[in-house]
Each structure stands twice: as structure tokens, then as C-alpha cells.
Design a protein around this motif. Structure first.
Motif, PDB file in Angstrom:
ATOM      1  N   PHE A 122      29.389   3.947  75.431  1.00  0.00           N
ATOM      2  CA  PHE A 122      28.436   4.586  75.944  1.00  0.00           C
ATOM      3  C   PHE A 122      28.502   5.524  77.088  1.00  0.00           C
ATOM      4  N   LEU A 123      28.120   6.767  76.928  1.00  0.00           N
ATOM      5  CA  LEU A 123      28.500   7.906  77.777  1.00  0.00           C
ATOM      6  C   LEU A 123      27.327   8.621  78.401  1.00  0.00           C
ATOM      7  N   ALA A 124      27.226   8.524  79.592  1.00  0.00           N
ATOM      8  CA  ALA A 124      26.521   9.045  80.458  1.00  0.00           C
ATOM      9  C   ALA A 124      26.942  10.171  81.454  1.00  0.00           C
ATOM     10  N   LEU A 125      26.622  11.541  81.145  1.00  0.00           N
ATOM     11  CA  LEU A 125      27.265  12.680  81.975  1.00  0.00           C
ATOM     12  C   LEU A 125      26.306  13.134  82.959  1.00  0.00           C
ATOM     13  N   THR A 126      26.630  12.882  84.121  1.00  0.00           N
ATOM     14  CA  THR A 126      25.840  13.409  85.277  1.00  0.00           C
ATOM     15  C   THR A 126      26.140  14.901  85.443  1.00  0.00           C
ATOM     16  N   PHE A 127      25.089  15.739  85.572  1.00  0.00           N
ATOM     17  CA  PHE A 127      25.359  17.354  85.834  1.00  0.00           C
ATOM     18  C   PHE A 127      24.854  17.653  87.249  1.00  0.00           C
ATOM     19  N   ASP A 128      25.315  16.404  88.005  1.00  0.00           N
ATOM     20  CA  ASP A 128      24.769  16.743  89.573  1.00  0.00           C
ATOM     21  C   ASP A 128      26.062  15.977  90.306  1.00  0.00           C
ATOM     22  N   ASP A 147      25.738  -2.797  82.270  1.00  0.00           N
ATOM     23  CA  ASP A 147      26.930  -3.591  82.506  1.00  0.00           C
ATOM     24  C   ASP A 147      28.137  -2.738  82.674  1.00  0.00           C
ATOM     25  N   LEU A 148      28.450  -2.542  83.758  1.00  0.00           N
ATOM     26  CA  LEU A 148      29.971  -1.735  83.768  1.00  0.00           C
ATOM     27  C   LEU A 148      30.971  -2.716  83.497  1.00  0.00           C
ATOM     28  N   GLY A 149      30.822  -3.942  83.673  1.00  0.00           N
ATOM     29  CA  GLY A 149      32.061  -5.006  83.210  1.00  0.00           C
ATOM     30  C   GLY A 149      32.206  -5.104  81.808  1.00  0.00           C
ATOM     31  N   ALA A 150      31.354  -4.737  80.913  1.00  0.00           N
ATOM     32  CA  ALA A 150      31.719  -4.790  79.548  1.00  0.00           C
ATOM     33  C   ALA A 150      32.878  -3.702  78.893  1.00  0.00           C
ATOM     34  N   GLY A 151      33.195  -2.692  79.935  1.00  0.00           N
ATOM     35  CA  GLY A 151      34.105  -1.952  79.458  1.00  0.00           C
ATOM     36  C   GLY A 151      33.985  -0.770  78.394  1.00  0.00           C
ATOM     37  N   ASN A 152      32.488  -0.692  78.143  1.00  0.00           N
ATOM     38  CA  ASN A 152      32.226   0.395  77.133  1.00  0.00           C
ATOM     39  C   ASN A 152      31.071   1.238  77.721  1.00  0.00           C
ATOM     40  N   TRP A 153      31.079   1.110  79.011  1.00  0.00           N
ATOM     41  CA  TRP A 153      29.874   2.070  79.454  1.00  0.00           C
ATOM     42  C   TRP A 153      30.739   2.962  80.467  1.00  0.00           C
ATOM     43  N   HIS A 154      30.622   4.224  80.388  1.00  0.00           N
ATOM     44  CA  HIS A 154      31.254   5.152  81.180  1.00  0.00           C
ATOM     45  C   HIS A 154      30.235   6.363  81.809  1.00  0.00           C
ATOM     46  N   PHE A 155      30.192   6.489  83.235  1.00  0.00           N
ATOM     47  CA  PHE A 155      29.624   7.412  83.893  1.00  0.00           C
ATOM     48  C   PHE A 155      30.347   8.550  83.833  1.00  0.00           C
ATOM     49  N   LEU A 156      30.231   9.559  83.347  1.00  0.00           N
ATOM     50  CA  LEU A 156      31.139  10.814  83.394  1.00  0.00           C
ATOM     51  C   LEU A 156      30.739  11.905  84.387  1.00  0.00           C
ATOM     52  N   ARG A 157      31.616  12.106  85.216  1.00  0.00           N
ATOM     53  CA  ARG A 157      31.218  13.072  86.514  1.00  0.00           C
ATOM     54  C   ARG A 157      32.077  14.168  86.430  1.00  0.00           C
ATOM     55  N   PRO A 158      31.734  15.402  85.941  1.00  0.00           N
ATOM     56  CA  PRO A 158      32.570  16.606  86.244  1.00  0.00           C
ATOM     57  C   PRO A 158      33.053  16.896  87.705  1.00  0.00           C
ATOM     58  N   GLU A 159      34.135  17.567  87.392  1.00  0.00           N
ATOM     59  CA  GLU A 159      34.784  18.046  88.942  1.00  0.00           C
ATOM     60  C   GLU A 159      33.888  18.708  89.801  1.00  0.00           C
ATOM     61  N   SER A 160      32.956  19.614  89.189  1.00  0.00           N
ATOM     62  CA  SER A 160      31.981  20.314  90.146  1.00  0.00           C
ATOM     63  C   SER A 160      30.921  20.729  89.466  1.00  0.00           C
ATOM     64  N   TYR A 161      29.722  20.962  90.025  1.00  0.00           N
ATOM     65  CA  TYR A 161      28.392  21.607  89.553  1.00  0.00           C
ATOM     66  C   TYR A 161      28.771  22.746  88.429  1.00  0.00           C
ATOM     67  N   GLU A 162      29.558  23.797  88.654  1.00  0.00           N
ATOM     68  CA  GLU A 162      29.988  24.747  87.919  1.00  0.00           C
ATOM     69  C   GLU A 162      30.748  24.330  86.392  1.00  0.00           C
ATOM     70  N   ARG A 163      31.367  23.189  86.626  1.00  0.00           N
ATOM     71  CA  ARG A 163      32.094  22.452  85.325  1.00  0.00           C
ATOM     72  C   ARG A 163      31.052  21.817  84.586  1.00  0.00           C
ATOM     73  N   ALA A 164      30.205  21.323  85.306  1.00  0.00           N
ATOM     74  CA  ALA A 164      29.052  20.386  84.414  1.00  0.00           C
ATOM     75  C   ALA A 164      28.286  21.659  83.857  1.00  0.00           C
ATOM     76  N   GLN A 165      27.727  22.851  84.348  1.00  0.00           N
ATOM     77  CA  GLN A 165      27.225  23.864  83.827  1.00  0.00           C
ATOM     78  C   GLN A 165      27.794  24.283  82.618  1.00  0.00           C
ATOM     79  N   GLU A 166      29.099  24.423  82.698  1.00  0.00           N
ATOM     80  CA  GLU A 166      30.010  24.862  81.626  1.00  0.00           C
ATOM     81  C   GLU A 166      29.999  23.799  80.275  1.00  0.00           C
ATOM     82  N   LEU A 167      30.340  22.670  80.752  1.00  0.00           N
ATOM     83  CA  LEU A 167      30.153  21.616  79.771  1.00  0.00           C
ATOM     84  C   LEU A 167      28.889  21.638  79.000  1.00  0.00           C
ATOM     85  N   MET A 168      27.647  21.567  79.600  1.00  0.00           N
ATOM     86  CA  MET A 168      26.431  21.613  79.173  1.00  0.00           C
ATOM     87  C   MET A 168      26.263  22.654  78.171  1.00  0.00           C
ATOM     88  N   ASP A 169      26.580  23.982  78.623  1.00  0.00           N
ATOM     89  CA  ASP A 169      26.191  24.860  77.836  1.00  0.00           C
ATOM     90  C   ASP A 169      27.084  25.181  76.882  1.00  0.00           C
TER      91      ASP A 169
END
Length: 231
Positions: A122-128, A147-169
Motif C-alpha cells: 500500500f503506497l501513499a505518496l505525499t506531494f507536500d 497499521d505501519l507495523g504490518a510492513g506492507n504500508w509505505h508513506f512515500l515522501r519525495p525529497e522536495s515539492y519540485e520533485r513531487a511535482q515532477e513525479l506526479m506529472d
């Protein structure tokens, strides 16, 4: 040539080159579905949308998980896990993002109950990323019942807002841009955005895109998800 046009040109070339080789081998397809899929075609054809859709490859991205400290690669999950992916930000003021996270969380709960949580991601990518630090995301997980302890959930956090924009676009065909949030108390900026959920099988092929993610019927999503994971 944009990403989707490129991918479709590759798919067309591959199909032309392998027609003879695959004759008589339609058992590897879904019920009248695209090559490599488990599910049949969706009710709504989204192939002309800017984002990935049924039968496309899941974008190959590598993004840090600030809570575990690891780099998470969608390509690295291939052969191991089916994926439910969405994008969000914790300061979302209109309920869109909590509704997206709820649907992934309910699928995570169901996978644990049915014993196939190790075959799901389960991948949840923040663009902020400026506001969504590891501490904020950990607290948000607790608020939302993740449940973060399940080991199958990841919050994904790009290095910067600009990187988040790039990934999303460039990877997901979705445009994000900061907007003033004067109408909301104590909120400096907000993001109007398209809330979608992607379901990809363990081979990295998109099985479903839910374009109205916050309104997606949870039982239907879980049913699709189970069929893909357990196929």
C-alpha cells in the motif's frame, strides 16, 4: 513523445511481433482482458486519460519512506506484491485525502484478515513533503488507523515539492500546484488535485484505476484487490 504515447507505441509493436507466438495461449489473459492482467476490461475506458490506465505498466518510481528510512521502488515490488497506490497530503481540508487513505487502509485490514497481507503493498505518496515530515506522517497513520507495523504500508515522501511535482506529472500524468488557502483558517496553502487510486498486479501491470477515488465503493475495490492478489 509523452510517456503514455510512448508506452502505447511499445505495446502496439510488441503485440504485432508476438501475435503468432501467443496464438492458442489466451489462458494467460483476463476474461477478454489486456495481456498480463487478471481482471477483464473496466466498465469505463480511461485509455485516453493522462494517467496510467488498464493494461499500462505501473510507473517505475523510487521514493523514500521517511518512517522506515528505506527507498521504496515500485519496480522492486514486482514479482512479490500487488500494489494499491494513491497520492495525498495530510493538510487536505476538504476530506478528499482522508477518503483515499481510508480505502487503502480498509484493503490493508482485509488483507490481514484473509492472510495475504505479505503479498500486498500500500503506497501513499505525499506531494507536500515540506509539511509531511516523518513525524507528521506517523501521527497521521495513527489518526487514520493505518497499521505501519504490518510492513506492507509505505508513506512515500519525495525529497522536495519540485520533485513531487515532477513525479506526479511525468510518471502519473497528474498536475499539482500550490494554491492560496485564504478561505481556510490556519492553512497557508492547499492543493486542488485529482484523487485517484491505482491497482497494479504483482507483475507491475495496472488492473484498475479508480478516477473518483474518494467515492470508490470500498467493497468493490476490495473485491478487485483480492482477485488480483490471490490470482
Amino acid at each position: 513523445m509523452d510517456r503514455r504515447t510512448y508506452l502505447r507505441s511499445l505495446a502496439a509493436s510488441s503485440a504485432a511481433a508476438t501475435t503468432t507466438a501467443t496464438a492458442g495461449c489466451l489462458g494467460v489473459l483476463g476474461a477478454g482482458g489486456a495481456e498480463g492482467t487478471v481482471l477483464g476490461p473496466p466498465e469505463r475506458d480511461l485509455s485516453e486519460a493522462s494517467h496510467p490506465s488498464y493494461g499500462d505498466e505501473m510507473p517505475h518510481i523510487t521514493v523514500p519512506d521517511p518512517i522506515t528510512g528505506e527507498e521504496v521502488s515500485t519496480e522492486g515490488l514486482e514479482g512479490e506484491s500487488a500494489v494499491l497506490w494513491t497520492s495525498f497530503y495530510t493538510n487536505c481540508p476538504d476530506g478528499v485525502c482522508p477518503a483515499l487513505i481510508l480505502r487503502l487502509r480498509r484493503a490493508q485490514e482485509y488483507a490481514a484478515e484473509q492472510g495475504f497481507g505479505d503479498e500486498a503493498a500500500f503506497l501513499a505518496l505525499t506531494f507536500d513533503p515540506e509539511r509531511d515530515t516523518a513525524e507528521v506522517l506517523r501521527e497521521y497513520a495513527g489518526q487514520r488507523g493505518v497499521d505501519l507495523g504490518a510492513g506492507n504500508w509505505h508513506f512515500l515522501r519525495p525529497e522536495s515539492y519540485e520533485r513531487a511535482q515532477e513525479l506526479m506529472d511525468e510518471e502519473f500524468g497528474l498536475v499539482i500546484e500550490k494554491r492560496d488557502a485564504d478561505e481556510y483558517q490556519n492553512l497557508e496553502y492547499r492543493f486542488p488535485h485529482v484523487g485517484i487510486i491505482l491497482l497494479a498486479n504483482e507483475d507491475g501491470i495496472v488492473e484498475r484505476v479508480y478516477p473518483r477515488g474518494p467515492q470508490t465503493d470500498i467493497e468493490r475495490l476490495i473485491d478487485d484487490f483480492e482477485r488480483v492478489v490471490t490470482a
